[in-house]
Write a protein that holds these residues in place. Structure first.
Motif, PDB file in Angstrom:
ATOM      1  N   THR A   7       0.829  -1.202   0.000  1.00  0.00           N
ATOM      2  CA  THR A   7       0.000   0.000   0.000  1.00  0.00           C
ATOM      3  C   THR A   7       0.861   1.248   0.000  1.00  0.00           C
ATOM      4  OG1 THR A   7      -1.761  -1.164   1.165  1.00  0.00           O
ATOM      5  CG2 THR A   7      -1.822   1.241   1.219  1.00  0.00           C
ATOM      6  N   ALA A   8       1.905   1.255   0.830  1.00  0.00           N
ATOM      7  CA  ALA A   8       2.790   2.418   0.894  1.00  0.00           C
ATOM      8  C   ALA A   8       3.475   2.656  -0.450  1.00  0.00           C
ATOM      9  CB  ALA A   8       3.835   2.228   1.998  1.00  0.00           C
ATOM     10  N   VAL A   9       3.961   1.615  -1.059  1.00  0.00           N
ATOM     11  CA  VAL A   9       4.624   1.748  -2.352  1.00  0.00           C
ATOM     12  C   VAL A   9       3.631   2.202  -3.409  1.00  0.00           C
ATOM     13  CG1 VAL A   9       5.790   0.487  -4.197  1.00  0.00           C
ATOM     14  CG2 VAL A   9       6.489   0.152  -1.834  1.00  0.00           C
ATOM     15  N   ALA A  10       2.429   1.672  -3.383  1.00  0.00           N
ATOM     16  CA  ALA A  10       1.417   2.070  -4.356  1.00  0.00           C
ATOM     17  C   ALA A  10       1.115   3.563  -4.244  1.00  0.00           C
ATOM     18  CB  ALA A  10       0.145   1.251  -4.174  1.00  0.00           C
ATOM     19  N   VAL A  11       1.013   4.066  -3.024  1.00  0.00           N
ATOM     20  CA  VAL A  11       0.741   5.491  -2.813  1.00  0.00           C
ATOM     21  C   VAL A  11       1.902   6.329  -3.330  1.00  0.00           C
ATOM     22  CG1 VAL A  11       0.457   7.270  -1.036  1.00  0.00           C
ATOM     23  CG2 VAL A  11      -0.843   5.151  -0.893  1.00  0.00           C
ATOM     24  N   ILE A  12       3.123   5.915  -3.026  1.00  0.00           N
ATOM     25  CA  ILE A  12       4.295   6.661  -3.475  1.00  0.00           C
ATOM     26  C   ILE A  12       4.385   6.643  -4.990  1.00  0.00           C
ATOM     27  CG2 ILE A  12       6.825   6.665  -3.484  1.00  0.00           C
ATOM     28  CD1 ILE A  12       6.626   5.680  -0.539  1.00  0.00           C
ATOM     29  N   LEU A  13       4.156   5.477  -5.597  1.00  0.00           N
ATOM     30  CA  LEU A  13       4.205   5.382  -7.052  1.00  0.00           C
ATOM     31  C   LEU A  13       3.126   6.233  -7.699  1.00  0.00           C
ATOM     32  CD1 LEU A  13       4.930   1.590  -7.583  1.00  0.00           C
ATOM     33  CD2 LEU A  13       6.479   3.498  -7.980  1.00  0.00           C
ATOM     34  N   LYS A  47      11.696  11.434  -2.756  1.00  0.00           N
ATOM     35  CA  LYS A  47      10.835  10.573  -1.936  1.00  0.00           C
ATOM     36  C   LYS A  47      10.870   9.133  -2.425  1.00  0.00           C
ATOM     37  CE  LYS A  47       7.888  14.384  -0.666  1.00  0.00           C
ATOM     38  NZ  LYS A  47       6.647  15.095  -0.935  1.00  0.00           N
ATOM     39  N   LEU A  48      10.864   8.956  -3.737  1.00  0.00           N
ATOM     40  CA  LEU A  48      10.946   7.605  -4.291  1.00  0.00           C
ATOM     41  C   LEU A  48      12.278   6.952  -3.944  1.00  0.00           C
ATOM     42  CD1 LEU A  48       9.281   8.201  -7.749  1.00  0.00           C
ATOM     43  CD2 LEU A  48       8.473   6.614  -5.991  1.00  0.00           C
ATOM     44  N   GLN A  49      13.355   7.712  -3.997  1.00  0.00           N
ATOM     45  CA  GLN A  49      14.668   7.160  -3.651  1.00  0.00           C
ATOM     46  C   GLN A  49      14.697   6.741  -2.183  1.00  0.00           C
ATOM     47  OE1 GLN A  49      17.107   6.456  -5.898  1.00  0.00           O
ATOM     48  NE2 GLN A  49      18.036   5.391  -4.203  1.00  0.00           N
ATOM     49  N   HIS A  50      14.112   7.555  -1.302  1.00  0.00           N
ATOM     50  CA  HIS A  50      14.041   7.193   0.125  1.00  0.00           C
ATOM     51  C   HIS A  50      13.184   5.943   0.316  1.00  0.00           C
ATOM     52  CE1 HIS A  50      16.319  10.493   1.765  1.00  0.00           C
ATOM     53  NE2 HIS A  50      15.554  11.377   1.158  1.00  0.00           N
ATOM     54  N   ALA A  51      12.084   5.854  -0.406  1.00  0.00           N
ATOM     55  CA  ALA A  51      11.225   4.668  -0.314  1.00  0.00           C
ATOM     56  C   ALA A  51      11.987   3.426  -0.760  1.00  0.00           C
ATOM     57  CB  ALA A  51       9.966   4.853  -1.162  1.00  0.00           C
ATOM     58  N   LYS A  52      12.753   3.566  -1.828  1.00  0.00           N
ATOM     59  CA  LYS A  52      13.546   2.435  -2.312  1.00  0.00           C
ATOM     60  C   LYS A  52      14.555   1.996  -1.253  1.00  0.00           C
ATOM     61  CE  LYS A  52      16.741   1.065  -5.961  1.00  0.00           C
ATOM     62  NZ  LYS A  52      17.383   1.457  -7.224  1.00  0.00           N
ATOM     63  N   GLU A  53      15.214   2.954  -0.645  1.00  0.00           N
ATOM     64  CA  GLU A  53      16.187   2.635   0.403  1.00  0.00           C
ATOM     65  C   GLU A  53      15.514   1.933   1.582  1.00  0.00           C
ATOM     66  OE1 GLU A  53      18.034   6.400   1.231  1.00  0.00           O
ATOM     67  OE2 GLU A  53      18.954   6.479  -0.767  1.00  0.00           O
ATOM     68  N   ASP A  54      14.338   2.415   1.965  1.00  0.00           N
ATOM     69  CA  ASP A  54      13.596   1.768   3.057  1.00  0.00           C
ATOM     70  C   ASP A  54      13.226   0.336   2.682  1.00  0.00           C
ATOM     71  OD1 ASP A  54      13.763   4.035   4.632  1.00  0.00           O
ATOM     72  OD2 ASP A  54      11.744   4.735   4.139  1.00  0.00           O
ATOM     73  N   LEU A  55      12.774   0.137   1.465  1.00  0.00           N
ATOM     74  CA  LEU A  55      12.410  -1.205   1.017  1.00  0.00           C
ATOM     75  C   LEU A  55      13.626  -2.131   0.975  1.00  0.00           C
ATOM     76  CD1 LEU A  55       9.916  -0.302  -1.819  1.00  0.00           C
ATOM     77  CD2 LEU A  55       9.383  -1.572   0.269  1.00  0.00           C
ATOM     78  N   GLN A  56      14.766  -1.599   0.564  1.00  0.00           N
ATOM     79  CA  GLN A  56      15.972  -2.417   0.508  1.00  0.00           C
ATOM     80  C   GLN A  56      16.413  -2.859   1.904  1.00  0.00           C
ATOM     81  OE1 GLN A  56      18.364   0.367  -1.768  1.00  0.00           O
ATOM     82  NE2 GLN A  56      18.122  -0.852  -3.630  1.00  0.00           N
ATOM     83  N   LYS A  57      16.108  -2.044   2.909  1.00  0.00           N
ATOM     84  CA  LYS A  57      16.469  -2.369   4.296  1.00  0.00           C
ATOM     85  C   LYS A  57      15.412  -3.233   4.984  1.00  0.00           C
ATOM     86  CE  LYS A  57      18.729   2.091   4.833  1.00  0.00           C
ATOM     87  NZ  LYS A  57      18.617   3.398   5.511  1.00  0.00           N
TER      88      LYS A  57
END
Length: 103
Positions: A7-13, A47-57
């Protein structure tokens, strides 16, 4: 947690694609009026880059959904890079047109 991440990724995308679409459709009008839409595009990219970093962690793969979400973030970032290139090209094109109109 899996639904939360998706859901979080969908909102960011959605936000990223909305900003990119808005930037592309209104870029010409805004540039003619002296406005620059790139600050919003750059904010979305950050924001997308931060989301990607969070997902990678995030650790666990969540059945492959985490990796798929990262792919979607990468796709959104690629679209926004294309929006930047479009804006740069449009700006140079408009500048060239204005220069030719003056002569």
């Amino acid at each position: 947690m899996n639904k939360f991440i998706c859901t979080a990724v969908a909102v960011i995308l959605a936000a990223g694609f909305t900003v990119a679409a808005h930037a592309q459709t209104e870029m010409h009008h805004d540039m003619a009026a002296g406005k620059d839409r790139l600050p919003e595009v750059h904010a979305a990219m950050e924001k997308l880059q931060h989301a990607k970093e969070d997902l990678q962690k995030a650790g666990d793969e969540y059945g492959g959904h985490r990796a798929k979400a990262i792919e979607h973030v990468d796709a959104a970032l690629a679209e926004l890079h294309q929006a930047e290139e479009f804006a740069e090209h449009a700006e140079h094109h408009d500048h060239d047109d204005n220069h030719h109109d003056q002569h």
